[in-house]
Design an enzyme around this catalytic site. Structure first.
Site, mmCIF file in Angstrom:
data_model
loop_
_atom_site.group_PDB
_atom_site.id
_atom_site.type_symbol
_atom_site.label_atom_id
_atom_site.label_comp_id
_atom_site.label_asym_id
_atom_site.label_seq_id
_atom_site.Cartn_x
_atom_site.Cartn_y
_atom_site.Cartn_z
ATOM 1 N N TYR A 1 0.852 -1.210 0.000
ATOM 2 C CA TYR A 1 0.000 0.000 0.000
ATOM 3 C C TYR A 1 0.882 1.253 0.000
ATOM 4 O O TYR A 1 0.507 2.291 -0.543
ATOM 5 C CB TYR A 1 -0.982 -0.017 1.171
ATOM 6 C CG TYR A 1 -2.174 0.906 0.972
ATOM 7 C CD1 TYR A 1 -3.049 0.730 -0.104
ATOM 8 C CD2 TYR A 1 -2.423 1.962 1.851
ATOM 9 C CE1 TYR A 1 -4.130 1.577 -0.293
ATOM 10 C CE2 TYR A 1 -3.512 2.812 1.673
ATOM 11 C CZ TYR A 1 -4.354 2.612 0.605
ATOM 12 O OH TYR A 1 -5.430 3.459 0.416
ATOM 13 N N LYS B 1 -3.058 8.472 2.920
ATOM 14 C CA LYS B 1 -4.264 8.309 3.747
ATOM 15 C C LYS B 1 -4.031 8.820 5.166
ATOM 16 O O LYS B 1 -4.968 9.311 5.804
ATOM 17 C CB LYS B 1 -4.706 6.844 3.774
ATOM 18 C CG LYS B 1 -5.238 6.310 2.439
ATOM 19 C CD LYS B 1 -6.442 7.069 1.908
ATOM 20 C CE LYS B 1 -7.147 6.315 0.788
ATOM 21 N NZ LYS B 1 -8.196 7.139 0.142
ATOM 22 N N LEU C 1 -12.572 -0.831 -9.143
ATOM 23 C CA LEU C 1 -11.587 -0.499 -10.180
ATOM 24 C C LEU C 1 -10.230 -0.176 -9.549
ATOM 25 O O LEU C 1 -9.180 -0.612 -10.032
ATOM 26 C CB LEU C 1 -12.100 0.690 -11.005
ATOM 27 C CG LEU C 1 -11.258 1.128 -12.203
ATOM 28 C CD1 LEU C 1 -11.179 0.024 -13.246
ATOM 29 C CD2 LEU C 1 -11.847 2.397 -12.820
HETATM 30 P P1 NAD Z 1 -12.815 3.654 -7.852
HETATM 31 O O1 NAD Z 1 -11.702 3.426 -8.818
HETATM 32 O O2 NAD Z 1 -14.154 3.275 -8.269
HETATM 33 O O3 NAD Z 1 -12.805 5.176 -7.366
HETATM 34 C C1 NAD Z 1 -11.648 5.991 -7.377
HETATM 35 C C2 NAD Z 1 -12.034 7.281 -8.064
HETATM 36 O O4 NAD Z 1 -10.963 8.242 -8.037
HETATM 37 C C3 NAD Z 1 -12.382 7.073 -9.544
HETATM 38 O O5 NAD Z 1 -13.675 7.550 -9.813
HETATM 39 C C4 NAD Z 1 -11.351 7.921 -10.268
HETATM 40 O O6 NAD Z 1 -11.849 8.484 -11.456
HETATM 41 C C5 NAD Z 1 -11.084 8.987 -9.220
HETATM 42 N N1 NAD Z 1 -9.870 9.769 -9.484
HETATM 43 C C6 NAD Z 1 -8.593 9.339 -9.606
HETATM 44 N N2 NAD Z 1 -7.782 10.370 -9.895
HETATM 45 C C7 NAD Z 1 -8.563 11.486 -9.937
HETATM 46 C C8 NAD Z 1 -8.322 12.863 -10.189
HETATM 47 N N3 NAD Z 1 -7.097 13.338 -10.473
HETATM 48 N N4 NAD Z 1 -9.376 13.719 -10.160
HETATM 49 C C9 NAD Z 1 -10.617 13.279 -9.889
HETATM 50 N N5 NAD Z 1 -10.920 11.986 -9.653
HETATM 51 C C10 NAD Z 1 -9.890 11.109 -9.675
HETATM 52 O O7 NAD Z 1 -12.375 2.846 -6.519
HETATM 53 P P2 NAD Z 1 -12.975 2.885 -5.035
HETATM 54 O O8 NAD Z 1 -12.431 1.671 -4.400
HETATM 55 O O9 NAD Z 1 -14.414 3.149 -5.075
HETATM 56 O O10 NAD Z 1 -12.200 4.128 -4.385
HETATM 57 C C11 NAD Z 1 -12.850 5.236 -3.799
HETATM 58 C C12 NAD Z 1 -12.162 5.640 -2.508
HETATM 59 O O11 NAD Z 1 -12.298 4.584 -1.560
HETATM 60 C C13 NAD Z 1 -10.671 5.904 -2.631
HETATM 61 O O12 NAD Z 1 -10.326 7.022 -1.827
HETATM 62 C C14 NAD Z 1 -10.061 4.651 -2.042
HETATM 63 O O13 NAD Z 1 -8.774 4.900 -1.510
HETATM 64 C C15 NAD Z 1 -11.062 4.362 -0.952
HETATM 65 N N6 NAD Z 1 -11.015 3.002 -0.395
HETATM 66 C C16 NAD Z 1 -11.130 1.912 -1.219
HETATM 67 C C17 NAD Z 1 -11.075 0.643 -0.681
HETATM 68 C C18 NAD Z 1 -11.147 -0.587 -1.570
HETATM 69 O O14 NAD Z 1 -10.677 -1.650 -1.141
HETATM 70 N N7 NAD Z 1 -11.710 -0.505 -2.766
HETATM 71 C C19 NAD Z 1 -10.929 0.468 0.699
HETATM 72 C C20 NAD Z 1 -10.842 1.609 1.513
HETATM 73 C C21 NAD Z 1 -10.880 2.861 0.948
HETATM 74 O O1 0WE Z 2 -7.029 2.992 -1.764
HETATM 75 C C1 0WE Z 2 -7.021 1.934 -2.364
HETATM 76 C C2 0WE Z 2 -6.542 1.877 -3.797
HETATM 77 C C3 0WE Z 2 -5.961 3.166 -4.266
HETATM 78 C C4 0WE Z 2 -5.264 3.143 -5.591
HETATM 79 C C5 0WE Z 2 -5.324 2.095 -6.508
HETATM 80 C C6 0WE Z 2 -4.652 2.195 -7.733
HETATM 81 C C7 0WE Z 2 -4.623 1.071 -8.729
HETATM 82 C C8 0WE Z 2 -4.395 1.574 -10.134
HETATM 83 C C9 0WE Z 2 -4.526 4.256 -5.909
HETATM 84 N N1 0WE Z 2 -3.858 4.368 -7.088
HETATM 85 C C10 0WE Z 2 -3.928 3.364 -7.994
HETATM 86 N N2 0WE Z 2 -3.243 3.518 -9.181
HETATM 87 C C11 0WE Z 2 -3.388 2.676 -10.219
HETATM 88 O O2 0WE Z 2 -2.717 2.828 -11.271
HETATM 89 N N3 0WE Z 2 -7.421 0.795 -1.714
HETATM 90 C C12 0WE Z 2 -7.736 0.877 -0.304
HETATM 91 C C13 0WE Z 2 -7.493 -0.543 -2.345
HETATM 92 C C14 0WE Z 2 -6.186 -1.221 -2.115
HETATM 93 O O3 0WE Z 2 -5.117 -0.955 -2.905
HETATM 94 C C15 0WE Z 2 -4.046 -1.680 -2.426
HETATM 95 C C16 0WE Z 2 -4.448 -2.413 -1.307
HETATM 96 C C17 0WE Z 2 -5.826 -2.106 -1.095
HETATM 97 C C18 0WE Z 2 -6.698 -2.630 -0.001
HETATM 98 C C19 0WE Z 2 -2.738 -1.738 -2.877
HETATM 99 C C20 0WE Z 2 -1.823 -2.556 -2.213
HETATM 100 C C21 0WE Z 2 -2.223 -3.281 -1.115
HETATM 101 C C22 0WE Z 2 -3.537 -3.233 -0.635
#
Ligand code: NAD
Ligand code: 0WE
Length: 255
Positions: A155, A162, A194
């Protein structure tokens, strides 16, 4: 009459129907909220337009959070359309893919700045604009992850971003509290969105998580949406500056 009837909420971060922001938007619309959505670029616009159509959302704007002009224009358009704002959902994160697979110590200055800019600073600058429109008070939420507090393999720089995001929530909550605006974070367990696709070993993470978490299952999009609506709404009138874990209890486990 839904719990959010007459409330106007800006949601940033819908990329597709699996996005956490999409599940929050769906619940908000069910509860009667009027919602505006944003998209980062043309590719994501193609996904977001039909989603807005399906949910009956009329306000869709471009906003790359690295572009101050986009942010200015977004809030000018919101002001024209609505005049005021009650809620904002920040569900955005980004780091270079290589920075999420190699050793953290290899993170470049540019990679560090990119992750912190998109994933943490954006909340600060968006909150500055939202504050001006939240004349009657309001609620701002962001999405975070346990990797801010504990080392989660790979991460890396996102964990540092974060941590900055969660600290920003506390400073914003302190300052905007005076205006009756609450600011909180939801710390979600891992969900296959995604942003999680292409992360090496993510599937294995999900199965270990479901085994170890007190609730013995993975976190659902609905779990996160329900807690988000609690923080956005009046039931959380006394809650601000908080990071709320919505992770089936995983964060509480030591051994
Ligand atoms: P997601 O890919 O659906 O959402 C991420 C969003 O960030 C996308 O809509 C993307 O277009 C947007 N984004 C990236 N760069 C950007 C920029 N420069 N300007 C505007 N928008 C931008 O994935 P998600 O998992 O729904 O992620 C949403 C949030 O939840 C993130 O902050 C992620 O860190 C957090 N989160 C995700 C998880 C997980 O496991 N999926 C767990 C905890 C927290
Ligand atoms: O916040 C996240 C993911 C954030 C994220 C994911 C990507 C993938 C594609 C930020 N930047 C990018 N850039 C890319 O090009 N999570 C909480 C999901 C997540 O991501 C991980 C995790 C978990 C959980 C990455 C490594 C280890 C655990």
């Amino acid at each position: 009459m839904g719990r959010f009837s007459g409330k106007k909420v800006l949601v940033l971060g819908v990329a597709n129907e699996r996005s956490i922001a999409h599940s929050i938007t769906t619940e908000l619309v069910k509860e009667g909220a009027t919602v505006a959505l944003t998209y980062v670029n043309e590719a994501i616009e193609k996904r977001v337009r039909p989603i807005a159509e399906e949910l009956g959302i009329k306000h869709v704007y471009q906003c790359d959070v690295q572009n101050e002009e986009h942010i200015d224009k977004l809030f000018a358009e919101i002001k024209d359309a609505w005049g005021s704002l009650d809620g904002m959902v920040h569900s955005i994160a980004f780091a270079d893919r290589e920075d999420l697979s190699r050793r953290f110590v290899e993170t470049s200055r540019a990679g560090f700045q990119l992750a912190l800019d998109v994933s943490a600073y954006s909340l600060v600058t968006l909150s500055k604009r939202a504050e001006k429109l939240m004349s009657e008070g309001g609620s701002i939420i962001t999405l975070t992850y346990l990797g801010s507090q504990r080392v989660v393999k790979n991460y890396n720089v996102m964990g540092v971003a974060k941590a900055a995001l969660e600290a920003s929530v506390r400073y914003l909550a302190y300052e905007l509290g005076e205006k009756g605006i609450r600011v909180n974070a939801v710390s979600a367990g891992p969900i296959k969105t995604l942003a999680a696709s292409g992360i090496a070993g993510f599937k294995d993470m999900l199965s270990v998580f479901a085994e170890k978490a007190p609730l013995r299952r993975n976190t659902s999009l609905e779990d996160v949406a329900k807690a988000s609506l609690f923080l956005l709404g009046h039931d959380a009138s006394g809650v601000t500056g908080e990071t709320m874990y919505v992770d089936c209890g995983f964060n509480t486990i030591g051994m």
